[in-house]
Motif scaffolding. Sequence first.
Motif, mmCIF file in Angstrom:
data_model
loop_
_atom_site.group_PDB
_atom_site.id
_atom_site.type_symbol
_atom_site.label_atom_id
_atom_site.label_comp_id
_atom_site.label_asym_id
_atom_site.label_seq_id
_atom_site.Cartn_x
_atom_site.Cartn_y
_atom_site.Cartn_z
ATOM 1 N N THR A 59 40.140 11.103 -15.221
ATOM 2 C CA THR A 59 41.273 11.231 -16.338
ATOM 3 C C THR A 59 40.261 11.449 -17.479
ATOM 4 O OG1 THR A 59 41.289 8.999 -16.769
ATOM 5 C CG2 THR A 59 42.895 9.979 -15.268
ATOM 6 N N TYR A 60 40.903 12.249 -18.448
ATOM 7 C CA TYR A 60 40.017 12.569 -19.620
ATOM 8 C C TYR A 60 40.926 12.961 -20.856
ATOM 9 C CZ TYR A 60 41.340 17.373 -18.103
ATOM 10 O OH TYR A 60 41.880 18.441 -17.741
ATOM 11 N N SER A 61 40.370 12.680 -21.726
ATOM 12 C CA SER A 61 41.144 13.100 -23.248
ATOM 13 C C SER A 61 40.128 13.692 -24.221
ATOM 14 C CB SER A 61 41.683 11.917 -24.007
ATOM 15 O OG SER A 61 40.863 11.105 -24.341
ATOM 16 N N TYR A 62 40.675 14.671 -25.103
ATOM 17 C CA TYR A 62 39.779 15.611 -25.831
ATOM 18 C C TYR A 62 40.556 16.172 -26.875
ATOM 19 C CZ TYR A 62 42.169 19.558 -23.569
ATOM 20 O OH TYR A 62 43.053 20.545 -23.077
ATOM 21 N N LYS A 63 40.120 16.764 -27.864
ATOM 22 C CA LYS A 63 40.810 17.857 -28.754
ATOM 23 C C LYS A 63 39.930 18.800 -29.033
ATOM 24 C CE LYS A 63 39.218 14.993 -32.884
ATOM 25 N NZ LYS A 63 39.762 14.243 -34.116
ATOM 26 N N VAL A 64 40.447 20.008 -29.602
ATOM 27 C CA VAL A 64 39.772 21.290 -29.890
ATOM 28 C C VAL A 64 39.243 21.004 -31.396
ATOM 29 C CG1 VAL A 64 39.909 23.770 -30.669
ATOM 30 C CG2 VAL A 64 41.544 22.711 -28.530
ATOM 31 N N ILE A 65 37.703 21.393 -31.357
ATOM 32 C CA ILE A 65 37.164 21.389 -32.792
ATOM 33 C C ILE A 65 37.742 22.354 -33.626
ATOM 34 C CG2 ILE A 65 34.867 21.408 -33.875
ATOM 35 C CD1 ILE A 65 33.639 20.620 -31.183
ATOM 36 N N LYS A 66 38.341 21.833 -34.821
ATOM 37 C CA LYS A 66 39.014 22.890 -35.645
ATOM 38 C C LYS A 66 38.197 24.159 -35.919
ATOM 39 C CE LYS A 66 41.715 23.217 -39.886
ATOM 40 N NZ LYS A 66 42.560 22.449 -40.979
ATOM 41 N N ASN A 67 36.966 24.083 -36.447
ATOM 42 C CA ASN A 67 36.327 25.405 -36.793
ATOM 43 C C ASN A 67 35.742 25.895 -35.515
ATOM 44 O OD1 ASN A 67 34.254 23.532 -35.822
ATOM 45 N ND2 ASN A 67 33.085 23.692 -37.739
ATOM 46 N N ARG A 68 35.922 25.831 -34.305
ATOM 47 C CA ARG A 68 35.667 26.321 -32.983
ATOM 48 C C ARG A 68 36.948 26.684 -32.460
ATOM 49 N NH1 ARG A 68 31.192 24.329 -30.410
ATOM 50 N NH2 ARG A 68 31.614 26.138 -29.045
ATOM 51 N N VAL A 72 37.490 29.031 -28.595
ATOM 52 C CA VAL A 72 37.948 28.299 -27.554
ATOM 53 C C VAL A 72 39.003 29.693 -26.959
ATOM 54 C CG1 VAL A 72 39.870 26.818 -26.671
ATOM 55 C CG2 VAL A 72 38.074 26.073 -28.374
ATOM 56 N N VAL A 73 39.812 30.063 -28.092
ATOM 57 C CA VAL A 73 40.848 31.091 -27.496
ATOM 58 C C VAL A 73 39.906 32.417 -27.123
ATOM 59 C CG1 VAL A 73 42.658 32.846 -28.172
ATOM 60 C CG2 VAL A 73 42.451 30.362 -28.956
ATOM 61 N N PHE A 74 39.126 32.906 -27.905
ATOM 62 C CA PHE A 74 38.392 33.992 -27.502
ATOM 63 C C PHE A 74 37.649 34.182 -26.172
ATOM 64 C CE2 PHE A 74 34.427 36.854 -27.639
ATOM 65 C CZ PHE A 74 35.424 38.345 -27.790
ATOM 66 N N ASP A 75 36.916 33.038 -25.872
ATOM 67 C CA ASP A 75 36.107 32.808 -24.620
ATOM 68 C C ASP A 75 37.372 32.580 -23.225
ATOM 69 O OD1 ASP A 75 33.905 32.977 -25.930
ATOM 70 O OD2 ASP A 75 33.644 30.664 -26.169
ATOM 71 N N GLU A 135 31.709 20.152 -25.267
ATOM 72 C CA GLU A 135 30.973 20.638 -26.761
ATOM 73 C C GLU A 135 30.764 21.991 -26.763
ATOM 74 O OE1 GLU A 135 28.043 19.019 -30.142
ATOM 75 O OE2 GLU A 135 28.009 18.261 -28.138
ATOM 76 N N LYS A 136 30.311 22.403 -25.608
ATOM 77 C CA LYS A 136 29.516 23.874 -25.619
ATOM 78 C C LYS A 136 30.866 24.862 -25.642
ATOM 79 C CE LYS A 136 27.449 24.396 -21.667
ATOM 80 N NZ LYS A 136 26.765 24.736 -20.638
ATOM 81 N N ARG A 137 31.996 24.375 -25.124
ATOM 82 C CA ARG A 137 33.208 24.861 -25.140
ATOM 83 C C ARG A 137 34.027 25.036 -26.428
ATOM 84 N NH1 ARG A 137 33.820 27.205 -19.829
ATOM 85 N NH2 ARG A 137 32.370 26.308 -18.413
ATOM 86 N N GLY A 138 33.577 24.204 -27.334
ATOM 87 C CA GLY A 138 34.533 23.806 -28.563
ATOM 88 C C GLY A 138 35.262 22.844 -28.624
ATOM 89 N N LEU A 139 34.955 21.855 -27.552
ATOM 90 C CA LEU A 139 35.831 20.698 -27.607
ATOM 91 C C LEU A 139 35.204 19.527 -27.662
ATOM 92 C CD1 LEU A 139 37.357 21.939 -24.311
ATOM 93 C CD2 LEU A 139 38.551 22.369 -26.356
ATOM 94 N N GLN A 140 36.023 18.616 -28.160
ATOM 95 C CA GLN A 140 35.281 17.271 -28.604
ATOM 96 C C GLN A 140 36.031 16.294 -27.267
ATOM 97 O OE1 GLN A 140 36.215 15.318 -32.168
ATOM 98 N NE2 GLN A 140 35.056 13.482 -31.599
#
Length: 230
Positions: A59-68, A72-75, A135-140
């Motif tokens: 199980t995991y939780s995360y959020k998208v880093i705003k300036n990334r 996230v979408v482009f990749d 983090e590499k994928r723009g996620l925290q």
Amino acid sequence: MENYGKQGKEDFKIVSGKVSTWELGTELFQVPLFDQRGEFAEAVTLKAADNTEFKACPTYSYKVIKNRAIDVVFDNKHIGRGSDFMSSLEDNILEPRIYDLIKRKSEHKTDSLMADGGSLVFEKRLEQIVDKEFEKRGLQLLTFSAQLEFSDKVREKIDSRNEVNTNISVLDQQIEEQKKRNELEQLKTEQALIQSRGLTKEILYKQFIDKWDGTSPLYGIAPEFLKITK
């Protein structure tokens, strides 16, 4: 995304509120910036270093880093769009990657994983790797738990082994304690010998006199010093 994304990231921008997608080549990818929670639909089967099978249901939780967010979408624009974008990201990108990382890090032996703190150490190391991957994928990454599961048979085997190890440890302590007791008795014996060698008849006589009140009857054979005083 505008213009079908032909100009790369230049055709992507972050918008909020009411958005129109009527124009040709325009698509909307919904990327929430608040916390997201994910979990594996089914437990995955893995093998420890000693070839014992165990399961994990992360199980995991995360959020998208705003300036990334655009990254996230482009990749990942090829896996989905609209309100299904994030769930598609979890199912097709994040969870397969987590599975690969768990599989790669499951080099520990079963008894090590099940020992006190063993699984926690494993999860902590795994969490650090997953964190870097996100983090590499723009996620925290916010939280992560591998939730390892072992069969009853394996648990019984490990419990039995742990009990034996505990008993051996107790015996080792008792042996060490007895060794110390033996050493102490030997030291006492040696000390008594040393003291006895330093005692003369005169010293013994004096010690006897110090303890005797001079009037109490003496039973048995009288000490030699009484004969001397006569």
